[in-house]
Design a protein around this motif. Structure first.
Motif, PDB file in Angstrom:
ATOM      1  N   VAL A   1      -4.925   2.846  -9.556  1.00  0.00           N
ATOM      2  CA  VAL A   1      -5.002   3.453  -7.737  1.00  0.00           C
ATOM      3  C   VAL A   1      -5.619   4.997  -7.968  1.00  0.00           C
ATOM      4  O   VAL A   1      -4.683   5.910  -9.236  1.00  0.00           O
ATOM      5  N   ASP A   2      -6.578   6.001  -7.349  1.00  0.00           N
ATOM      6  CA  ASP A   2      -6.805   6.765  -6.953  1.00  0.00           C
ATOM      7  C   ASP A   2      -5.251   7.819  -6.513  1.00  0.00           C
ATOM      8  O   ASP A   2      -4.975   7.139  -6.065  1.00  0.00           O
ATOM      9  N   ASP A   3      -5.437   8.920  -7.023  1.00  0.00           N
ATOM     10  CA  ASP A   3      -3.851   9.870  -6.582  1.00  0.00           C
ATOM     11  C   ASP A   3      -4.690  10.316  -4.930  1.00  0.00           C
ATOM     12  O   ASP A   3      -5.863   9.985  -4.944  1.00  0.00           O
ATOM     13  N   GLY A   4      -4.125  10.217  -4.279  1.00  0.00           N
ATOM     14  CA  GLY A   4      -4.479  10.942  -2.508  1.00  0.00           C
ATOM     15  C   GLY A   4      -3.030  11.262  -2.022  1.00  0.00           C
ATOM     16  O   GLY A   4      -2.032  11.899  -2.898  1.00  0.00           O
ATOM     17  N   GLY A   5      -3.362  11.464  -1.255  1.00  0.00           N
ATOM     18  CA  GLY A   5      -1.896  11.844   0.058  1.00  0.00           C
ATOM     19  C   GLY A   5      -1.620  13.383   0.598  1.00  0.00           C
ATOM     20  O   GLY A   5      -0.317  13.881   1.323  1.00  0.00           O
ATOM     21  N   ALA A   6      -3.226  13.888   0.857  1.00  0.00           N
ATOM     22  CA  ALA A   6      -2.854  15.240   0.640  1.00  0.00           C
ATOM     23  C   ALA A   6      -2.190  14.827   2.072  1.00  0.00           C
ATOM     24  O   ALA A   6      -2.658  14.526   2.795  1.00  0.00           O
ATOM     25  N   GLY A   7      -1.414  16.019   3.100  1.00  0.00           N
ATOM     26  CA  GLY A   7      -0.928  16.450   3.814  1.00  0.00           C
ATOM     27  C   GLY A   7       0.371  15.317   4.693  1.00  0.00           C
ATOM     28  O   GLY A   7       0.475  15.292   5.522  1.00  0.00           O
ATOM     29  N   ILE A   8       1.106  15.144   3.194  1.00  0.00           N
ATOM     30  CA  ILE A   8       2.773  13.842   4.043  1.00  0.00           C
ATOM     31  C   ILE A   8       3.076  14.873   2.765  1.00  0.00           C
ATOM     32  O   ILE A   8       3.357  14.639   1.901  1.00  0.00           O
ATOM     33  N   GLY A   9       4.456  14.586   3.740  1.00  0.00           N
ATOM     34  CA  GLY A   9       5.616  15.856   3.206  1.00  0.00           C
ATOM     35  C   GLY A   9       6.842  15.990   3.732  1.00  0.00           C
ATOM     36  O   GLY A   9       7.009  14.680   4.602  1.00  0.00           O
ATOM     37  N   ASP A  10       7.920  16.475   3.704  1.00  0.00           N
ATOM     38  CA  ASP A  10       9.024  16.668   4.001  1.00  0.00           C
ATOM     39  C   ASP A  10       8.757  16.934   5.757  1.00  0.00           C
ATOM     40  O   ASP A  10       7.575  17.224   6.702  1.00  0.00           O
ATOM     41  N   GLY A  11       9.341  15.663   6.683  1.00  0.00           N
ATOM     42  CA  GLY A  11       9.535  15.867   8.182  1.00  0.00           C
ATOM     43  C   GLY A  11       8.991  14.355   8.477  1.00  0.00           C
ATOM     44  O   GLY A  11       8.978  14.250   9.019  1.00  0.00           O
ATOM     45  N   ASP A  12       7.946  14.456   7.552  1.00  0.00           N
ATOM     46  CA  ASP A  12       7.758  12.619   7.406  1.00  0.00           C
ATOM     47  C   ASP A  12       8.196  11.307   7.878  1.00  0.00           C
ATOM     48  O   ASP A  12       9.192  11.036   6.755  1.00  0.00           O
ATOM     49  N   ARG A  13       7.755  10.524   8.722  1.00  0.00           N
ATOM     50  CA  ARG A  13       8.528   9.895   9.070  1.00  0.00           C
ATOM     51  C   ARG A  13       7.703   8.401   9.139  1.00  0.00           C
ATOM     52  O   ARG A  13       6.701   8.741  10.182  1.00  0.00           O
ATOM     53  N   PHE A  14       7.982   6.940   8.197  1.00  0.00           N
ATOM     54  CA  PHE A  14       6.872   5.648   8.335  1.00  0.00           C
ATOM     55  C   PHE A  14       7.194   4.781   9.204  1.00  0.00           C
ATOM     56  O   PHE A  14       8.971   5.078   8.570  1.00  0.00           O
ATOM     57  N   ARG A  15       6.872   4.124   9.593  1.00  0.00           N
ATOM     58  CA  ARG A  15       7.262   2.083   9.117  1.00  0.00           C
ATOM     59  C   ARG A  15       6.409   1.800   9.106  1.00  0.00           C
ATOM     60  O   ARG A  15       4.136   2.004  10.130  1.00  0.00           O
ATOM     61  N   LEU A  16       6.026   0.500   9.403  1.00  0.00           N
ATOM     62  CA  LEU A  16       5.390  -1.146   9.532  1.00  0.00           C
ATOM     63  C   LEU A  16       4.468  -0.619  10.647  1.00  0.00           C
ATOM     64  O   LEU A  16       4.848  -0.781  11.744  1.00  0.00           O
ATOM     65  N   GLY A  17       3.141  -0.808  10.045  1.00  0.00           N
ATOM     66  CA  GLY A  17       1.848  -1.673  11.562  1.00  0.00           C
ATOM     67  C   GLY A  17       3.131  -2.503  12.527  1.00  0.00           C
ATOM     68  O   GLY A  17       3.696  -3.824  11.611  1.00  0.00           O
ATOM     69  N   ALA A  18       2.332  -2.553  13.857  1.00  0.00           N
ATOM     70  CA  ALA A  18       2.902  -3.619  14.620  1.00  0.00           C
ATOM     71  C   ALA A  18       2.226  -5.290  13.809  1.00  0.00           C
ATOM     72  O   ALA A  18       1.385  -5.049  13.115  1.00  0.00           O
ATOM     73  N   GLY A  19       2.713  -5.530  13.908  1.00  0.00           N
ATOM     74  CA  GLY A  19       2.083  -7.127  13.184  1.00  0.00           C
ATOM     75  C   GLY A  19       2.624  -7.343  11.873  1.00  0.00           C
ATOM     76  O   GLY A  19       1.284  -8.507  11.245  1.00  0.00           O
ATOM     77  N   VAL A  20       2.866  -6.785  10.921  1.00  0.00           N
ATOM     78  CA  VAL A  20       2.907  -5.773   9.966  1.00  0.00           C
ATOM     79  C   VAL A  20       3.320  -7.448   8.939  1.00  0.00           C
ATOM     80  O   VAL A  20       4.887  -6.908   9.514  1.00  0.00           O
ATOM     81  N   ARG A  21       3.347  -8.431   8.069  1.00  0.00           N
ATOM     82  CA  ARG A  21       4.913  -8.714   7.345  1.00  0.00           C
ATOM     83  C   ARG A  21       4.262  -8.591   6.191  1.00  0.00           C
ATOM     84  O   ARG A  21       2.893  -8.548   5.593  1.00  0.00           O
ATOM     85  N   HIS A  22       4.788  -8.598   5.247  1.00  0.00           N
ATOM     86  CA  HIS A  22       4.446  -8.447   3.576  1.00  0.00           C
ATOM     87  C   HIS A  22       5.632  -9.447   2.536  1.00  0.00           C
ATOM     88  O   HIS A  22       6.985  -9.470   3.163  1.00  0.00           O
ATOM     89  N   ARG A  23       4.954  -9.331   1.583  1.00  0.00           N
ATOM     90  CA  ARG A  23       6.322 -10.139   0.525  1.00  0.00           C
ATOM     91  C   ARG A  23       5.941  -9.715  -0.772  1.00  0.00           C
ATOM     92  O   ARG A  23       4.755  -9.113  -1.291  1.00  0.00           O
ATOM     93  N   ARG A  24       6.880  -9.414  -1.628  1.00  0.00           N
ATOM     94  CA  ARG A  24       6.236  -9.592  -3.171  1.00  0.00           C
ATOM     95  C   ARG A  24       6.559 -10.539  -3.634  1.00  0.00           C
ATOM     96  O   ARG A  24       7.628 -10.863  -4.582  1.00  0.00           O
ATOM     97  N   ALA A  25       5.465  -9.832  -4.836  1.00  0.00           N
ATOM     98  CA  ALA A  25       5.423 -10.773  -6.112  1.00  0.00           C
ATOM     99  C   ALA A  25       5.771  -9.887  -7.196  1.00  0.00           C
ATOM    100  O   ALA A  25       6.599  -9.059  -7.279  1.00  0.00           O
ATOM    101  N   ALA A  26       6.439 -11.178  -8.185  1.00  0.00           N
ATOM    102  CA  ALA A  26       7.643 -10.971  -9.498  1.00  0.00           C
ATOM    103  C   ALA A  26       7.021  -9.767 -10.252  1.00  0.00           C
ATOM    104  O   ALA A  26       7.808  -8.858 -10.412  1.00  0.00           O
ATOM    105  N   SER A  27       5.517  -9.643  -9.675  1.00  0.00           N
ATOM    106  CA  SER A  27       4.878  -8.549 -11.102  1.00  0.00           C
ATOM    107  C   SER A  27       5.021  -7.456 -10.332  1.00  0.00           C
ATOM    108  O   SER A  27       5.145  -5.797 -10.498  1.00  0.00           O
TER     109      SER A  27
END
Length: 438
Positions: A336-362
């Motif tokens: 993955v490329d680096d990125g994330g300019a503009g993200i930092g202290d004070g920000d809050r995040f949540r899952l988008g509407a209707g988003v579900r996820h699962r994690r593999a063993a990897s």
């Protein structure tokens, strides 16, 4: 993908799984892989077979949950070719997911011949989709089953001998490819219409073979179609192809003048490359009358040369595997490329509407969005761990808490955790998998 005694491969009507990843990816490093590098070794550098199978199961489990919340697929259901076909159809908008149909298909009785072999007298009905898809025009293909008595038993013995031969001649290749073969069905020779062996991206996991006379025919079919099954799993879990592949010019073979789209061309090159390596292990073994082993190296080189001139149309992992198997200079599998300019202290995040996820063993996560045509994303380990900190109920989490959790989970310093978290959040935001809360 099918191998027949007559040319031609039709594209069936049912939809197949197409997944897009939210990351901008690049190849890093600069290494030259030896021209004699084995396919199974290179496959494992992308993902070991067990990891790839677990990630694919995770994907299908999430997909089933998008249509029927709370559904949990056992390994048997998640691996079953017809179950995967039905989920693929639902994802393509071809109808609702019928859970009763999934359990009915999973009840198909098999016999162990080193691989599960369809034996149920109901096989013609339960395996209608793959039999129809691979059948030549005007042909109704029928499977051999226990209802055929000694004829089926004889075929089963040849299959078992073929699996043993494959494992004896190329044990590492057998482990690598057979992990992706969930079922084999033997076709009655008088109904096969010239099909020698076949598999389909629309019904992944099942290999169909014409009624075999020799163990080497079975072994070769398992290499050929097992390579396709490996590719199907790579294509839906890694960076191989995207929707752009449908628009690329067609490749024309010199031996039959058949014209193939990019996906089929890459799959054929991959299978011929595996067959060419298997041919080296078969020295002294007389091939079957329809064998492609003597032609595999020449055809792999022809297709590979064309693919190298079109590698800009491939995604990073496909480009890497192409160059690695060809012994060409290239980078490592994608990161993955680096990125994330503009993200930092004070920000809050949540899952988008209707988003579900699962994690593999990897550690990689698969994410889906509930919609009439659901979208599915595979995330890398960093993004998977970041999204795992966001509550399923949509509650917000502060950036500082995400970084603190990442630092503990990854066992890295705060600066490194912040950089990696910002890169993951940037890609998740770009795909609307997460939302920034004001």
């Amino acid at each position: 993908m099918s191998r027949t005694r007559v040319p031609g491969l039709r594209r069936p009507q049912a939809g197949h799984l197409l997944f897009r990843a939210p990351f901008r990816e690049r190849a890093t490093g600069c290494s030259r892989v030896s021209a004699v590098a084995t396919a199974h070794t290179l496959h494992a550098r992308i993902a070991p077979a067990a990891v790839l199978v677990d990630e694919r199961r995770t994907l299908y489990r999430l997909a089933a949950d998008l249509f029927a919340p709370g559904t949990e697929l056992s390994d048997n259901l998640a691996d079953h070719p017809v179950v995967r076909y039905e989920i693929g159809r639902a994802l393509a908008g071809a109808g609702d997911l019928d859970l009763a149909r999934l359990h009915e298909a999973a009840g198909l009785r098999v016999r162990d011949a080193g691989v599960p072999v369809a034996a149920d007298p109901r096989s013609a009905a339960l395996l209608e989709a793959p039999l129809r898809i691979i059948a030549p025009p005007g042909v109704v293909v029928e499977p051999l089953t226990e209802a055929d008595g000694e004829r089926f038993s004889a075929a089963l013995r040849v299959v078992a001998d073929g699996v043993r031969l494959f494992r004896a001649l190329a044990p590492d290749t057998a482990v690598d490819l057979l992990a992706h073969v969930s079922m084999l069905a033997v076709l009655k020779r008088e109904t096969s219409g010239g099909v020698v062996s076949a598999s389909s991206r629309y019904v992944p996991g099942i290999v169909l073979v014409d009624e075999p006379a020799l163990p080497i025919e079975v072994a070769e079919a398992l290499v050929h179609e097992g390579a396709h099954e490996k590719f199907f799993d790579l294509a839906i879990t890694r960076e191989f192809l995207d929707a752009h592949a449908e628009d690329v010019e067609l490749f024309e073979t010199s031996w039959s003048h058949a014209r193939w789209p990019l996906e089929q061309t890459f799959a054929a090159w991959h299978a011929y490359s595996c067959l060419a390596q298997f041919a080296q292990a078969c020295a002294g073994v007389e091939p079957g009358p329809d064998s492609l082993l003597p032609k595999a190296r020449e055809r792999a080189e022809e297709i590979g040369a064309w693919l190298l001139t079109h590698e800009q149309d491939l995604r990073p992992d496909a480009r890497w595997l192409l160059r690695a198997l060809a012994g060409e200079p290239g980078g490592a599998p994608s990161v993955v490329d680096d990125g994330g300019a503009g993200i930092g202290d004070g920000d809050r995040f949540r899952l988008g509407a209707g988003v579900r996820h699962r994690r593999a063993a990897s550690g990689r996560a698969v994410v889906g969005r509930v919609a009439p045509l659901p979208e599915i994303f595979f995330l890398d380990e960093d993004a998977g761990r970041v999204i795992g900190r966001l509550p399923h109920d949509g509650g917000p989490v502060a950036y500082d808490d995400i970084v603190a959790g990442a630092s503990r989970s990854w066992t890295v310093d705060g600066e490194t955790a912040a950089r990696r978290s910002r890169a993951a959040l940037a890609s998740l935001l770009a795909s609307s998998i997460v939302e920034r809360v004001s």
